[in-house]
Design a protein around this motif. Structure first.
Motif, PDB file in Angstrom:
ATOM      1  N   GLU A  17      63.497  73.438  73.298  1.00 36.51           N
ATOM      2  CA  GLU A  17      64.794  72.682  73.610  1.00 36.51           C
ATOM      3  C   GLU A  17      65.045  72.397  71.882  1.00 36.51           C
ATOM      4  O   GLU A  17      63.360  72.220  71.693  1.00 36.51           O
ATOM      5  N   LYS A  18      66.319  71.881  71.595  1.00 30.21           N
ATOM      6  CA  LYS A  18      66.188  71.895  70.214  1.00 30.21           C
ATOM      7  C   LYS A  18      65.590  70.226  69.735  1.00 30.21           C
ATOM      8  O   LYS A  18      65.034  70.352  68.536  1.00 30.21           O
ATOM      9  N   ARG A  19      65.620  69.228  70.412  1.00 30.71           N
ATOM     10  CA  ARG A  19      64.940  67.919  70.037  1.00 30.71           C
ATOM     11  C   ARG A  19      63.620  68.429  69.591  1.00 30.71           C
ATOM     12  O   ARG A  19      63.471  67.196  69.632  1.00 30.71           O
ATOM     13  N   LEU A  20      62.749  69.646  70.343  1.00 33.41           N
ATOM     14  CA  LEU A  20      61.308  69.616  69.902  1.00 33.41           C
ATOM     15  C   LEU A  20      61.218  70.681  68.917  1.00 33.41           C
ATOM     16  O   LEU A  20      59.315  71.192  68.309  1.00 33.41           O
ATOM     17  N   ARG A  21      62.463  71.704  67.908  1.00 26.07           N
ATOM     18  CA  ARG A  21      62.189  71.954  67.442  1.00 26.07           C
ATOM     19  C   ARG A  21      61.657  71.740  65.836  1.00 26.07           C
ATOM     20  O   ARG A  21      62.423  70.571  65.470  1.00 26.07           O
ATOM     21  N   THR A  22      60.963  71.710  64.943  1.00 25.18           N
ATOM     22  CA  THR A  22      60.934  71.110  63.816  1.00 25.18           C
ATOM     23  C   THR A  22      60.822  72.116  62.464  1.00 25.18           C
ATOM     24  O   THR A  22      60.431  73.138  63.169  1.00 25.18           O
ATOM     25  N   ALA A  23      60.987  71.526  61.326  1.00 24.56           N
ATOM     26  CA  ALA A  23      60.268  72.512  60.363  1.00 24.56           C
ATOM     27  C   ALA A  23      59.344  73.569  59.954  1.00 24.56           C
ATOM     28  O   ALA A  23      59.285  74.545  60.302  1.00 24.56           O
ATOM     29  N   ALA A  24      58.391  72.487  61.208  1.00 21.48           N
ATOM     30  CA  ALA A  24      56.902  73.351  61.103  1.00 21.48           C
ATOM     31  C   ALA A  24      57.016  74.364  62.788  1.00 21.48           C
ATOM     32  O   ALA A  24      56.227  75.258  62.645  1.00 21.48           O
ATOM     33  N   ASP A  25      57.863  73.790  63.181  1.00 25.82           N
ATOM     34  CA  ASP A  25      57.132  74.577  64.486  1.00 25.82           C
ATOM     35  C   ASP A  25      58.847  75.389  64.877  1.00 25.82           C
ATOM     36  O   ASP A  25      59.683  74.447  65.878  1.00 25.82           O
ATOM     37  N   PRO A  36      63.053  63.980  62.320  1.00 25.16           N
ATOM     38  CA  PRO A  36      63.844  63.411  63.419  1.00 25.16           C
ATOM     39  C   PRO A  36      63.237  64.193  64.761  1.00 25.16           C
ATOM     40  O   PRO A  36      63.462  62.888  65.879  1.00 25.16           O
ATOM     41  N   HIS A  37      63.098  65.318  64.608  1.00 27.47           N
ATOM     42  CA  HIS A  37      62.141  65.234  65.962  1.00 27.47           C
ATOM     43  C   HIS A  37      61.145  65.388  66.017  1.00 27.47           C
ATOM     44  O   HIS A  37      61.021  65.597  68.004  1.00 27.47           O
ATOM     45  N   GLU A  38      60.634  64.730  65.499  1.00 27.26           N
ATOM     46  CA  GLU A  38      58.973  64.945  65.877  1.00 27.26           C
ATOM     47  C   GLU A  38      58.732  63.912  66.571  1.00 27.26           C
ATOM     48  O   GLU A  38      57.581  64.334  67.719  1.00 27.26           O
ATOM     49  N   PRO A  39      58.827  63.084  67.305  1.00 25.34           N
ATOM     50  CA  PRO A  39      58.567  62.285  67.700  1.00 25.34           C
ATOM     51  C   PRO A  39      59.199  62.167  69.312  1.00 25.34           C
ATOM     52  O   PRO A  39      59.135  61.659  70.402  1.00 25.34           O
ATOM     53  N   PHE A  40      60.152  63.623  69.232  1.00 27.06           N
ATOM     54  CA  PHE A  40      60.368  64.251  70.799  1.00 27.06           C
ATOM     55  C   PHE A  40      59.344  65.091  70.973  1.00 27.06           C
ATOM     56  O   PHE A  40      58.854  64.901  72.543  1.00 27.06           O
ATOM     57  N   ARG A  41      58.916  65.331  70.380  1.00 25.52           N
ATOM     58  CA  ARG A  41      56.689  65.821  70.806  1.00 25.52           C
ATOM     59  C   ARG A  41      56.066  65.196  71.323  1.00 25.52           C
ATOM     60  O   ARG A  41      55.106  65.686  71.504  1.00 25.52           O
ATOM     61  N   THR A  59      55.868  68.826  80.276  1.00 26.60           N
ATOM     62  CA  THR A  59      57.690  68.300  80.286  1.00 26.60           C
ATOM     63  C   THR A  59      58.138  67.962  81.144  1.00 26.60           C
ATOM     64  O   THR A  59      58.779  66.780  81.202  1.00 26.60           O
ATOM     65  N   MET A  60      57.890  68.807  82.377  1.00 27.80           N
ATOM     66  CA  MET A  60      58.394  68.389  83.816  1.00 27.80           C
ATOM     67  C   MET A  60      58.014  66.891  84.435  1.00 27.80           C
ATOM     68  O   MET A  60      58.331  66.290  84.924  1.00 27.80           O
TER      69      MET A  60
END
Length: 683
Positions: free
Chosen positions: A247-255, A329-334, A354-355
């Motif tokens: 999901e897009k909120r779990l995507r980061t520059a590194a991943d 900003p997405h890293e904490p969602f991980r 994640t489930m």
């Protein structure tokens, strides 16, 4: 009955024996900040307060003001649990801790593990111990990030022991957080090096252990012979599993895929699954993130609900920019997930499930329902947050073999996530009890929360739960099913604001109070649930997959002489004082074992045995206490009832203590404290 003087309250920290240092390093001072849950959802204490009011009126009419206690010596006991299964032969002979009599340990402040007369306590593994052939010997003056990744980590919490043979097993433990003030000699390391070592000192350890020479003892297998040892750190690569993966909120520059996450931290309690893996809960992850500028306005509501303010004081962004919310900003969602590790395969990739939702997981523990579904119970450890459970879509395969194992490893990726709502029974029967329901939040294919997708619910689980009216609880920590009677037990550690800014209900009862006048000092009133509760849940029709349940407060903890305390109706003058329950475990005969964190009653934290059925239901007996500044974590009772494992976390973590001026030197191997896993047994 001999009247005792009320035990003194601790005064050295904001939460009894828990120091301000512990609050700072572990949970980023969460209890000093506004509660993230600002909804009007019902409070558990409101349910209990109504019961208290009814009960007080009934008792006052019958016996006058002296009978205003919630429950006392003459209170009717709660309904007994189902009859426990027969004890193993060793226990019936008196050799097991589930049935053996012992003299309860008295409250104390000794800088050691204090066990009953006749018992021994041995360190199995401690911070810095070697795990691999290429691990260097621990040297506090020569720590490096590389050495930390090859040694046993810091601040062990959850303890799992998985047998691998008749006399061998794998010990699995979390490393929740670091206290740099106690880990490093002043001026010995630069700031960046300290942070890099700290990152590697988080995570988890898998350690091969073997039986010792004494019955019930265990020891680490020498590294030259260990084949299953493993270190998982703050940079280990995890696979993201379940519906939110990618999901897009779990995507980061590194991943950019949103499917690979580096590291795990804030890992608190956990559980061992019926298929042989270990679950670990990522809890206080919010305190690891800081900011260099403005926060992303898209996530204002989400950040606020999870306490993500960018005020984290660890400064890890100095060595890794992903911990800067302004940059990534997405890293904490991980983080904030349940992670699953397969100890039997050191080469396997650990997974973030994640489930099971994203929140401040204390842990997760699995039972198998009547229909074969895997049911995971979870608590969100924050004032005013909720209790959850997950029910798998697929059935557990009890057969041995690779095919069955592959199927079982997918059980936590599909199913339904629920949140709990509690209702008092309204009878005024002298017992805190009632009914409840599990409210569905989402399945792996369909959200049940209007306006939120499946991914929305799983990533912002707190926001989703807020919308469906569950019950706010007092820091729901460890929650586990009892394998003997089928009931579920949850430690509600405390909430000092209960009865003031937090109303009371039948499930979160009365404000407790004590005055300094009683203790010879100036008059002050302390309101709130300062000592915690133990909640007992009975699944509907005895089936963990049911969406209804009944509940009772088996224990209202505190000083037995305080009127508000309750011990399942057991005579109060015969129980050990208990304060701030944190983790729970069970022995082979179904007794509940409770470890504490933040004792309010003038003693170090400890471990307690409590029968849940029969004439001794509610008979709290203290089995041990831990050293100065420490917390009792990860209790585990071996299947043969010969060994009691605990993790001694943050010994010496008291206010004002430093590496050069420690308040504890436990376990006595050095002139500074070292967190360790301990086994206790009849010696």
């Amino acid at each position: 009955m001999t009247q005792r003087t009320l035990l003194p309250l601790f005064t050295e920290g904001p939460h009894g024996s828990r120091s301000a240092a512990t609050c700072h390093y572990r949970c980023a001072d969460a209890c000093f900040k506004p509660m993230p849950n600002t909804t009007d959802n019902p409070e558990f204490h409101e349910v209990a307060a109504r019961a208290l009011a009814r009960r007080s009126v009934l008792k006052a009419g019958a016996a006058g003001l002296g009978a205003l206690a919630v429950a006392g010596v003459n209170a009717a006991p709660a309904a007994a649990a189902s009859a426990p299964a027969a004890a193993p032969a060793a226990a019936r002979r008196g050799g097991g801790v589930g049935t053996a009599a012992f003299t309860p340990v008295k409250p104390n402040r000794s800088d050691r593990v204090v066990v009953p007369r006749g018992y021994r306590s041995d360190v199995v593994v401690k911070w810095g111990d070697r795990l691999f052939k290429n691990s260097p010997e621990f040297d506090v003056d020569s720590q490096t990030p590389q050495s930390a990744a090859l040694q046993f980590g810091y601040n062990n919490d959850y303890v799992g022991v998985l047998p691998t043979g008749r006399n061998r097993a794998q010990l699995v433990t979390n490393h929740e957080y670091t206290d740099e003030n106690l880990m490093f000699p002043t001026g010995r390391y630069d700031s960046a090096t300290i942070k890099k070592i700290a990152i590697q000192s988080h995570g988890m350890s898998v350690v091969d252990i073997r039986r010792g020479r004494r019955l019930g003892s265990w020891e680490q297998v020498p590294v030259r012979s260990a084949r299953g040892n493993r270190r998982i750190t703050g940079t280990t690569v995890f696979t993201v599993a379940g519906p939110a993966a990618g999901e897009k909120r779990l995507r980061t520059a590194a991943d950019p895929t949103g499917r690979k996450v580096r590291g795990t931290f804030g890992n608190c309690a956990g559980g061992t699954t019926p298929w042989g893996t270990v679950l670990s809960g990522e809890e206080n992850f919010n305190g690891y993130f800081d900011k260099s500028g403005e926060l992303d306005a898209r996530y204002t509501a989400s950040y606020a609900r999870y306490g993500l303010t960018g005020s984290g004081s660890r400064g890890w962004s100095e060595v890794d920019p992903r911990f800067d919310l302004s940059t990534e900003p997405h890293e904490p969602f991980r983080f904030g997930w349940i992670v699953e590790v397969d100890p039997s395969d050191p080469s396997s990739s650990p997974r973030k499930q994640t489930m099971l939702g994203r929140f401040k997981h204390e842990g997760a523990n699995v039972a198998i329902s009547r229909g074969g579904r895997a049911v995971a119970y979870m608590g969100d450890d924050e004032r005013g947050d909720y209790i959850y459970k997950f029910v798998s879509a697929r059935r557990f395969d009890p057969r041995k073999g690779r095919a069955a194992r592959r199927r079982n490893l997918q059980l936590l990726t599909e199913g339904t996530l629920y949140v709990a709502k509690f209702t008092g029974d309204g009878t005024g029967d002298g017992v805190y009890d009632g009914t409840g329901q599990w409210i569905p939040l989402t399945s792996d294919t369909k959200s049940f929360v209007p306006g939120m997708s499946v991914a929305d619910v799983l990533i912002d689980t707190r926001l989703a739960a807020d919308k469906v009216g569950p019950t706010k609880m007092d820091r729901p920590e460890d929650i586990e099913p009892n394998p003997v009677n089928g009931k579920v037990y949850c430690a509600l550690t405390n909430n000092s604001n209960r009865g003031t800014s937090y109303p009371t209900d039948e499930a979160n009862p009365l404000a407790q109070s004590q005055t300094r006048a009683e203790l010879g000092g100036p008059l002050t009133t302390r309101s709130g649930n300062r000592n915690g509760y133990v909640l007992e849940i009975s699944p509907g029709k005895g089936d963990h997959a049911a969406t209804t349940f009944t509940w009772d407060l088996m224990l209202v903890c505190g000083d037995p002489d305080a009127p508000e305390t309750y011990f399942a109706g057991y005579p109060k003058q015969q129980v050990s004082p208990i304060s701030c329950p944190d983790n729970v475990a069970f022995d082979a005969v179904g007794n509940l074992w409770i470890s504490t964190d933040g004792n309010q009653l003038g003693s170090h934290d400890g471990l307690f045995r409590v029968p849940v059925s029969g004439a001794k239901r509610g008979h709290v007996e203290q089995f041990l206490t831990v050293p100065t500044g420490a917390e009792t974590c990860g209790p585990l009772i071996s299947a043969d009832q010969r060994s009691v494992f605990i993790a001694v976390q943050h010994p010496g973590e008291t206010d004002g203590a430093t590496f050069e001026n420690p308040s504890s030197t436990w376990p006595g191997t050095d002139d500074f404290p070292r967190p360790a896993v301990v086994v206790n047994y009849l010696g």
